[in-house]
Scaffold this active site. Structure first.
Site, PDB file in Angstrom:
ATOM      1  N   ASN A 157       0.742  -1.124  -0.052  1.00 35.67           N
ATOM      2  CA  ASN A 157       0.059  -0.104   0.128  1.00 35.67           C
ATOM      3  C   ASN A 157       0.823   1.214   0.066  1.00 35.67           C
ATOM      4  OD1 ASN A 157      -1.954   2.118   0.453  1.00 35.67           O
ATOM      5  ND2 ASN A 157      -3.061   1.016   2.063  1.00 35.67           N
ATOM      6  N   GLY A 215      -5.662  -2.353   0.565  1.00 35.66           N
ATOM      7  CA  GLY A 215      -5.172  -1.123  -0.029  1.00 35.66           C
ATOM      8  C   GLY A 215      -3.951  -1.141  -0.949  1.00 35.66           C
ATOM      9  N   ASP A 261      -1.649  -1.135  -4.048  1.00 32.45           N
ATOM     10  CA  ASP A 261      -1.721  -0.215  -5.404  1.00 32.45           C
ATOM     11  C   ASP A 261      -0.447  -0.026  -6.144  1.00 32.45           C
ATOM     12  OD1 ASP A 261      -0.145   1.406  -3.787  1.00 32.45           O
ATOM     13  OD2 ASP A 261      -2.006   2.608  -2.750  1.00 32.45           O
ATOM     14  N   ASP A 315      -6.600 -15.256 -19.230  1.00 34.36           N
ATOM     15  CA  ASP A 315      -7.306 -15.961 -18.087  1.00 34.36           C
ATOM     16  C   ASP A 315      -8.193 -16.759 -18.905  1.00 34.36           C
ATOM     17  OD1 ASP A 315      -8.060 -16.026 -15.425  1.00 34.36           O
ATOM     18  OD2 ASP A 315      -9.810 -15.511 -15.889  1.00 34.36           O
ATOM     19  N   GLU A 351      -3.888 -19.324 -19.850  1.00 37.48           N
ATOM     20  CA  GLU A 351      -4.019 -20.240 -18.412  1.00 37.48           C
ATOM     21  C   GLU A 351      -4.635 -21.431 -19.173  1.00 37.48           C
ATOM     22  OE1 GLU A 351      -6.277 -20.116 -14.202  1.00 37.48           O
ATOM     23  OE2 GLU A 351      -7.277 -19.267 -16.202  1.00 37.48           O
ATOM     24  N   HIS A 364      -1.769 -17.318  -7.060  1.00 35.94           N
ATOM     25  CA  HIS A 364      -3.200 -16.922  -6.428  1.00 35.94           C
ATOM     26  C   HIS A 364      -4.272 -17.635  -6.391  1.00 35.94           C
ATOM     27  CE1 HIS A 364      -3.701 -16.168 -10.548  1.00 35.94           C
ATOM     28  NE2 HIS A 364      -5.180 -15.780 -10.545  1.00 35.94           N
ATOM     29  N   ASP A 365      -4.064 -18.922  -7.255  1.00 36.09           N
ATOM     30  CA  ASP A 365      -5.262 -20.004  -7.558  1.00 36.09           C
ATOM     31  C   ASP A 365      -4.810 -21.218  -6.470  1.00 36.09           C
ATOM     32  OD1 ASP A 365      -7.086 -18.579  -9.358  1.00 36.09           O
ATOM     33  OD2 ASP A 365      -5.732 -19.021 -10.942  1.00 36.09           O
ATOM     34  N   ASP A 386      -7.363 -20.138  -1.967  1.00 39.14           N
ATOM     35  CA  ASP A 386      -7.882 -18.934  -2.077  1.00 39.14           C
ATOM     36  C   ASP A 386      -8.891 -18.837  -1.392  1.00 39.14           C
ATOM     37  OD1 ASP A 386      -9.495 -16.809  -3.061  1.00 39.14           O
ATOM     38  OD2 ASP A 386     -10.130 -17.913  -4.742  1.00 39.14           O
TER      39      ASP A 386
END
Length: 588
Positions: A156, A182, A184, A346, A375, A441-442, A486
């Site tokens: 952040n 937050g 970014d 994706d 993917e 992330h998966d 996740d």
């Protein structure tokens, strides 16, 4: 000899141009069934009597090399050139039982079948070495180590753009599906020096475009950086500063579906089948509707096609020319305006091949060395013929690695068989482009999968970094961050690493440096696997007069090991023993 097991397919992953002058040719035979294979090859027109070329090429066979084996088959390969850039070829095969046949485009013939041998149409053919049809691999990818950033959880850097209800930054938190912390683009900019110190030279961003969720896979506006991440000018600065550091930038393209807050979908909800966007989607019944459930991301009865069962992600109809033009305009905009180097696509397997062929043509027209990553979690030959994707996220390959090293579902021999099988599904250039990911992330983070065994994590990464393909590090893995599936794998980045985390970082830094220093050998060299008598797994990468050798102890106990050559990187070596979870990488 098991003739039924022998297989070859021309102009495929079994016969392809590796460079404009060189063909790589493969043959599959039953495991342990064939003693030798020789390739009969030459210019097909040289067999015509008027050519007057003697002796005919089939009298000068060239030995093929057995390169890999899986649980059922052996694989043979050879690299050949032909001055006239046209090739006829057949396989002279000798079985362990002493039988001998010649395998041709018309089936099997006997070695003394002179009439068939003299007929040019007997042979498999590469009619002409068409460079335009060759699989073109972006050279820079072979030298790239990626770093995956989930933007909302990396850093952040600007609290003024935080979403309402932003939670305090805490790397030990267990995020909920709709939590915000937050993260970014200013946070990314502030920490580019961290990536440079680690040594990575590619950033893969999860989606950056305007969307209501924290993951941003429910796009509202593809042309706008999400305001909670920053703006276009800030992203331009991130790309420019990354490029200054030699770091390429890959964005996530979510073109299979769009968010339900997008103006196109909102128009469909308002105007139904009279909407000018009605044909942009797969709507099976009007009105477009669904029954909400306690799970925000699930409904069993949407009247329109969606990603998974998520009502907030209606599937786009990419066969519609208007949708194609819209999405291709987006793809080109971010290349032309921001100089990005790659798109990660994706849910790429759920979009038609026709669209991806257009996508390839139009993006590579802007940047010939553009990297296109799909993917896809399963076998992907149909997308990897050179006119769609450069590579795919190599979950099948790295899944076999995890299932031996971490999950203990496969023995060492079974892992090697699965890896060999995967390598033989694709052209050599394609294997060099595959995206080797151990966690993301998966998935659950590898530290959690390894039950917090840091030595095991480092060993698994060391093995993976020696494989063909371009490796990836998920943000925080370099510090040993953990997390279940996740959303727990999306914890805020640990920016206060303790001594243990810093030691982990140092190990990853050394591994990244080794991968970059020997990228030419790891990307382009030959690979071989072996299980040594003492149980160690040996991986060799050979080429250009050099050889990298990796030894990996997955036996569960210390093993006596003879380390030969210059030791480049190791873990757990003591008194000629390799500890459990130990490894040694040497150069000869």
């Amino acid at each position: 000899m098991n003739l039924a097991a022998i297989y070859h397919r021309p102009e495929s992953e079994m016969a392809f141009l590796y460079d404009p002058q060189t063909m790589h040719i493969r043959l599959r035979t039953a495991k342990g069934d064939v003693k030798a294979v020789q390739l009969l090859h030459g210019d097909p027109y040289s067999l015509r009597s008027l050519a007057g070329i003697e002796p005919p090429f089939y009298t000068k066979p060239t030995p093929m090399k057995k390169i890999l084996a899986d649980d059922l088959y052996d694989y043979w390969q050879i690299a050949v050139t032909e001055p006239k850039k046209r090739l006829a070829y057949a396989f002279d095969i000798t079985g362990v039982d002493g039988t001998r046949v010649i395998y041709t485009d018309r089936g099997y013939i006997q070695p003394n079948d002179q009439e068939a041998l003299d007929e040019m149409n007997t042979y498999f053919r590469m009619p002409f070495f068409q460079e335009i049809d060759m699989f073109h691999a972006p050279e820079w990818v072979k030298k790239t180590v990626w770093y995956q950033i989930f933007p909302e959880r990396f850093a952040n850097g600007d609290k003024t753009n935080d979403p309402a209800g932003t939670k305090p930054w805490n790397s030990s938190d267990h995020p909920g599906r709709q939590d915000f912390y937050g993260g970014d683009l200013q946070g990314v900019l502030d920490h580019l020096d961290h990536l440079q110190e680690l040594g990575v030279n590619g950033i893969y961003f999860n989606p950056l475009f305007k969307a209501p969720s924290n993951h941003k896979y429910d796009t509202e506006d593809y042309y706008q950086i999400d305001p909670h991440f920053g703006n276009a000018d800030l992203f331009k600065k991130v790309v420019k500063e990354a490029h200054k550091r030699g770091i390429k930038v890959m964005l996530d393209a979510v073109f299979n579906h769009i968010g339900d807050k997008s103006p196109q979908w909102q128009d469909v909800l308002k105007n139904g089948q009279d909407s000018k966007y009605a044909g942009w989607f797969h709507i099976n019944q009007f009105p477009a509707a669904y029954t909400p459930t306690k799970n925000f991301e699930f409904t069993p009865d949407a009247t329109y096609d969606t990603f998974d069962y998520t009502p907030h992600m209606p599937k786009l109809n990419t066969a519609n020319p208007e949708v194609q033009d819209y999405l291709l305009g987006i793809a080109k905009y971010w290349i032309e305006e921001f100089d990005i180097d790659a798109w990660r696509l994706d849910v790429a397997n759920e979009i038609d091949h026709h669209f991806w062929k257009r996508f390839h043509q139009e993006t590579t027209a802007l940047k010939p060395d553009f990297y296109i990553l799909g993917e896809i979690w399963h076998t992907s030959q149909a997308w990897l013929n050179g006119d769609e994707f450069s590579g795919v996220m190599n979950y099948s390959y790295t899944g076999a690695i995890l299932d031996h090293f971490v999950n203990h579902r496969l023995g060492a021999d079974q892992m090697i068989e699965q890896l060999s099988n995967q390598l033989m599904k694709y052209r050599d250039q394609t294997n060099q482009m595959m995206f080797n990911v151990l966690d993301s992330h998966d998935t659950a983070r590898i530290m959690t999968q390894a039950h917090d065994n840091r030595e095991l994590v480092k060993q698994t990464f060391a093995f993976t970094f020696l494989q063909p393909g371009t490796p990836s590090i998920y943000y925080g893995t370099e510090y040993g961050m953990d997390g279940e599936n996740d959303p727990d794998c999306r914890k805020p980045m640990n920016w206060e690493p303790d001594t243990t985390a810093q030691q982990m970082f140092a190990s990853f830094k050394d591994l990244v440096a080794l991968r970059k220093d020997y990228a030419h050998l790891i990307a382009g060299g030959e690979i071989s696997f072996k299980i040594l008598p003492n149980g160690l797994i040996e991986v060799r990468r050979t080429g250009a007069g050099h050889e990298l050798t990796g030894l990996f102890n997955t036996t569960g106990a210390p093993v006596d090991a003879e380390i030969k050559g210059q030791l480049l990187l190791s873990q757990g070596i003591s008194n000629s023993q390799l500890a459990q979870d130990g490894f040694a990488i040497t150069l000869n």
